[in-house]
Design a protein around this motif. Structure first.
Motif, mmCIF file in Angstrom:
data_model
loop_
_atom_site.group_PDB
_atom_site.id
_atom_site.type_symbol
_atom_site.label_atom_id
_atom_site.label_comp_id
_atom_site.label_asym_id
_atom_site.label_seq_id
_atom_site.Cartn_x
_atom_site.Cartn_y
_atom_site.Cartn_z
ATOM 1 N N GLY A 109 -7.347 -11.551 3.621
ATOM 2 C CA GLY A 109 -8.544 -10.853 3.179
ATOM 3 C C GLY A 109 -8.253 -9.682 2.253
ATOM 4 N N LEU A 110 -9.302 -8.929 1.947
ATOM 5 C CA LEU A 110 -9.196 -7.784 1.051
ATOM 6 C C LEU A 110 -9.673 -6.506 1.723
ATOM 7 C CD1 LEU A 110 -10.398 -9.432 -2.304
ATOM 8 C CD2 LEU A 110 -8.049 -8.867 -1.628
ATOM 9 N N SER A 111 -9.490 -6.429 3.041
ATOM 10 C CA SER A 111 -9.806 -5.199 3.761
ATOM 11 C C SER A 111 -8.730 -4.164 3.475
ATOM 12 C CB SER A 111 -9.860 -5.460 5.267
ATOM 13 O OG SER A 111 -8.563 -5.776 5.754
ATOM 14 N N ARG A 112 -9.049 -2.911 3.710
ATOM 15 C CA ARG A 112 -8.062 -1.846 3.551
ATOM 16 C C ARG A 112 -6.841 -2.109 4.444
ATOM 17 N NH1 ARG A 112 -7.240 3.582 2.439
ATOM 18 N NH2 ARG A 112 -5.883 4.633 3.951
ATOM 19 N N ARG A 113 -7.082 -2.488 5.699
ATOM 20 C CA ARG A 113 -5.991 -2.706 6.623
ATOM 21 C C ARG A 113 -5.011 -3.743 6.101
ATOM 22 N NH1 ARG A 113 -3.520 -5.731 9.891
ATOM 23 N NH2 ARG A 113 -4.772 -7.497 9.248
ATOM 24 N N TRP A 114 -5.549 -4.876 5.626
ATOM 25 C CA TRP A 114 -4.650 -5.945 5.209
ATOM 26 C C TRP A 114 -4.019 -5.673 3.847
ATOM 27 C CZ3 TRP A 114 -1.258 -8.872 6.785
ATOM 28 C CH2 TRP A 114 -0.745 -9.932 6.025
ATOM 29 N N ILE A 115 -4.755 -5.083 2.913
ATOM 30 C CA ILE A 115 -4.179 -4.790 1.601
ATOM 31 C C ILE A 115 -2.971 -3.862 1.740
ATOM 32 C CG2 ILE A 115 -4.568 -3.505 -0.548
ATOM 33 C CD1 ILE A 115 -7.355 -4.718 -0.670
ATOM 34 N N MET A 116 -3.102 -2.812 2.543
ATOM 35 C CA MET A 116 -2.004 -1.871 2.701
ATOM 36 C C MET A 116 -0.780 -2.551 3.327
ATOM 37 S SD MET A 116 -3.581 0.595 1.315
ATOM 38 C CE MET A 116 -2.563 2.044 1.480
ATOM 39 N N GLN A 117 -1.013 -3.373 4.345
ATOM 40 C CA GLN A 117 0.088 -4.089 4.997
ATOM 41 C C GLN A 117 0.710 -5.109 4.055
ATOM 42 O OE1 GLN A 117 1.442 -4.015 8.505
ATOM 43 N NE2 GLN A 117 2.946 -4.936 7.118
ATOM 44 N N ALA A 118 -0.141 -5.878 3.378
ATOM 45 C CA ALA A 118 0.358 -6.933 2.497
ATOM 46 C C ALA A 118 1.164 -6.358 1.343
ATOM 47 C CB ALA A 118 -0.811 -7.759 1.970
ATOM 48 N N CYS A 119 0.733 -5.224 0.816
ATOM 49 C CA CYS A 119 1.468 -4.599 -0.285
ATOM 50 C C CYS A 119 2.862 -4.185 0.181
ATOM 51 C CB CYS A 119 0.695 -3.398 -0.819
ATOM 52 S SG CYS A 119 1.507 -2.605 -2.228
ATOM 53 N N GLU A 120 2.949 -3.561 1.349
ATOM 54 C CA GLU A 120 4.253 -3.173 1.882
ATOM 55 C C GLU A 120 5.156 -4.395 2.049
ATOM 56 O OE1 GLU A 120 3.903 -0.948 5.463
ATOM 57 O OE2 GLU A 120 2.718 0.658 4.555
ATOM 58 N N ASP A 121 4.578 -5.486 2.541
ATOM 59 C CA ASP A 121 5.362 -6.708 2.740
ATOM 60 C C ASP A 121 5.850 -7.281 1.406
ATOM 61 O OD1 ASP A 121 4.961 -6.463 5.450
ATOM 62 O OD2 ASP A 121 3.356 -7.956 5.564
ATOM 63 N N SER A 122 4.973 -7.269 0.393
ATOM 64 C CA SER A 122 5.369 -7.788 -0.919
ATOM 65 C C SER A 122 6.449 -6.922 -1.556
ATOM 66 C CB SER A 122 4.148 -7.873 -1.844
ATOM 67 O OG SER A 122 3.293 -8.942 -1.475
ATOM 68 N N LEU A 123 6.335 -5.608 -1.429
ATOM 69 C CA LEU A 123 7.365 -4.710 -1.951
ATOM 70 C C LEU A 123 8.716 -5.006 -1.314
ATOM 71 C CD1 LEU A 123 5.363 -1.344 -1.957
ATOM 72 C CD2 LEU A 123 6.197 -2.546 -3.985
ATOM 73 N N GLU A 147 -14.516 -1.008 -0.393
ATOM 74 C CA GLU A 147 -13.336 -0.875 0.477
ATOM 75 C C GLU A 147 -12.094 -1.431 -0.203
ATOM 76 O OE1 GLU A 147 -11.690 -2.442 4.816
ATOM 77 O OE2 GLU A 147 -13.858 -2.296 4.488
ATOM 78 N N THR A 148 -12.251 -2.567 -0.867
ATOM 79 C CA THR A 148 -11.127 -3.178 -1.569
ATOM 80 C C THR A 148 -10.610 -2.268 -2.675
ATOM 81 O OG1 THR A 148 -11.890 -5.434 -1.101
ATOM 82 C CG2 THR A 148 -10.455 -5.135 -3.016
ATOM 83 N N LEU A 149 -11.508 -1.763 -3.496
ATOM 84 C CA LEU A 149 -11.098 -0.922 -4.620
ATOM 85 C C LEU A 149 -10.549 0.425 -4.169
ATOM 86 C CD1 LEU A 149 -14.023 -1.803 -7.049
ATOM 87 C CD2 LEU A 149 -11.616 -2.427 -7.322
ATOM 88 N N GLU A 150 -11.075 0.961 -3.071
ATOM 89 C CA GLU A 150 -10.526 2.208 -2.532
ATOM 90 C C GLU A 150 -9.089 2.007 -2.054
ATOM 91 O OE1 GLU A 150 -13.404 3.207 0.411
ATOM 92 O OE2 GLU A 150 -14.819 4.093 -1.036
ATOM 93 N N ALA A 151 -8.812 0.861 -1.427
ATOM 94 C CA ALA A 151 -7.447 0.570 -0.978
ATOM 95 C C ALA A 151 -6.512 0.412 -2.174
ATOM 96 C CB ALA A 151 -7.439 -0.685 -0.119
ATOM 97 N N PHE A 152 -6.948 -0.328 -3.183
ATOM 98 C CA PHE A 152 -6.136 -0.486 -4.391
ATOM 99 C C PHE A 152 -5.871 0.876 -5.046
ATOM 100 C CE2 PHE A 152 -7.595 -5.120 -5.182
ATOM 101 C CZ PHE A 152 -6.425 -5.616 -4.631
ATOM 102 N N THR A 153 -6.903 1.713 -5.085
ATOM 103 C CA THR A 153 -6.759 3.037 -5.695
ATOM 104 C C THR A 153 -5.716 3.869 -4.958
ATOM 105 O OG1 THR A 153 -9.040 3.012 -6.510
ATOM 106 C CG2 THR A 153 -7.995 5.169 -6.278
ATOM 107 N N GLU A 154 -5.721 3.807 -3.641
ATOM 108 C CA GLU A 154 -4.733 4.563 -2.865
ATOM 109 C C GLU A 154 -3.323 4.068 -3.150
ATOM 110 O OE1 GLU A 154 -3.638 5.821 1.734
ATOM 111 O OE2 GLU A 154 -5.698 5.285 1.199
ATOM 112 N N LEU A 155 -3.157 2.750 -3.307
ATOM 113 C CA LEU A 155 -1.836 2.211 -3.614
ATOM 114 C C LEU A 155 -1.344 2.714 -4.971
ATOM 115 C CD1 LEU A 155 -2.234 -1.485 -2.405
ATOM 116 C CD2 LEU A 155 -0.845 0.304 -1.334
#
Length: 339
Positions: A109-123, A147-155
């Motif tokens: 999905g594109l929730s904040r929780r999963w985007i943050m986790q998935a990005c760390e895993d991809s890195l 929510e999706t864009l806020e998570a991307f912005t934080e990354l």
């Protein structure tokens, strides 16, 4: 000399042909995959596209394998600074976490929780400290776009991601995202990765509305399947059985129509006049389209790659481009059906 193309309004400049990696760990083993990347890099290529889910639909592949192969290649070659790495988030990564324990959370999905986790895993898999282009693989109807864009912005603000993009968005979804970014002061998509080729209906699907949005808002276009799943290479013939191939299954038949075979035969005729291949002509036509940055190709070996990169030496005439455009023109086809 090859001219690199700016990706929309971003600071990224891409080789005119991108290298897709869905085949890495699937139809191309690691040694072959690294050889393909070596050949691409030696030709001047700098844009490699992947996704966290590549290729979970293959037996024994939990996802992330393509990213891991790319990461090991960059580390061994010491060329990270020369490469633009694009990956994606959205798809399901299975029910187990990195430690092998069953997860109580949804791993997609594109929730904040999963985007943050998935990005760390991809890195971690890519062995990099940042991702150049992080993309929403497709829409998540369960998560608000804010929510999706806020998570991307934080990354981006943390330095983990340089730019964000999307894939498989409709025109209204892309406009919704651009409007939300503007209204709330969030990072904005700089690119879109649509399915786009000369074939019907993918040409029509993109050109009806999405192309206009990309032109109006300076969105870079990095299409997937620019050769229509191999249809535009000429390997499928009118009235002939399917060839033996990992990907040449019954799914290919959905592209079979008299209209699409007319397109393929026109590409063959144009290619014959230039001593080229139909696939090269199809890619050259795409590269001549507005806002086009870098069509993403796949190759199972260096021979295939070399042939496709030969596109950059092909100079189509205005008459060639017009002939190809007319035979594949979806508006003309619609008019003819209505008559």
């Amino acid at each position: 000399m090859t001219t690199y193309r700016r990706l929309g309004r971003s600071g990224l400049h891409l080789f005119p042909i991108g290298l897709g990696s869905m085949q890495f760990g699937w139809s191309a083993d690691e040694e072959t995959s690294q050889g393909i990347m070596d050949a691409y890099y030696e030709a001047g290529g700098n844009f490699i596209d992947t996704a966290d889910i590549y290729t979970t639909w293959t037996q024994g592949n939990p996802g992330g394998v393509s990213e891991e192969i790319i990461g090991r290649w960059m580390k061994s070659r010491g060329n990270r600074q020369d490469i633009v790495i694009a990956t994606k988030v959205r798809g399901p990564m299975g029910e187990f976490g990195r430690d092998g324990r069953k997860s109580i959370h949804q791993r997609e999905g594109l929730s904040r929780r999963w985007i943050m986790q998935a990005c760390e895993d991809s890195l971690r898999r890519l062995q990099v400290d940042h991702i150049d282009l992080y993309q929403a693989h497709w829409v998540d109807n369960q998560t608000p776009i804010e929510e999706t864009l806020e998570a991307f912005t934080e990354l981006v603000r943390r330095g983990y991601v340089r730019y964000i993009g999307c894939s498989n968005y409709s025109a209204w979804r892309l406009m919704q995202a651009l409007w939300t970014s503007d209204k709330k002061g969030l990072e904005s998509y700089v690119s879109i990765q649509p399915e786009y080729s000369l074939l019907s209906p993918t040409r029509a699907n993109f050109e009806r509305e999405l192309m206009r949005v990309c032109e109006a808002y300076d969105i870079g276009i990095i299409p997937w399947s620019p050769l229509g799943g191999g249809m535009l290479t000429g390997k499928y013939r009118r009235g002939q059985p399917l060839p033996e191939s990992v990907r040449a299954d019954e799914n290919a038949r959905r592209r079979f129509s008299d209209r699409n075979f007319d397109i393929v035969e026109t590409l063959e005729a144009v290619a014959g006049r230039h001593g080229a291949k139909p696939a090269q002509v199809a890619l050259a036509w795409l590269l001549a389209q507005p806002q086009m940055t870098s069509p993403i190709i796949g190759a199972n070996n260096t021979t295939q790659l070399g042939e496709l990169l030969g596109t950059l030496e092909l100079q189509l005439t205005p008459e060639d481009l017009d002939e190809i455009t007319r035979v594949s023109d979806w508006e003309r086809a619609r008019t003819e059906l209505e008559m």
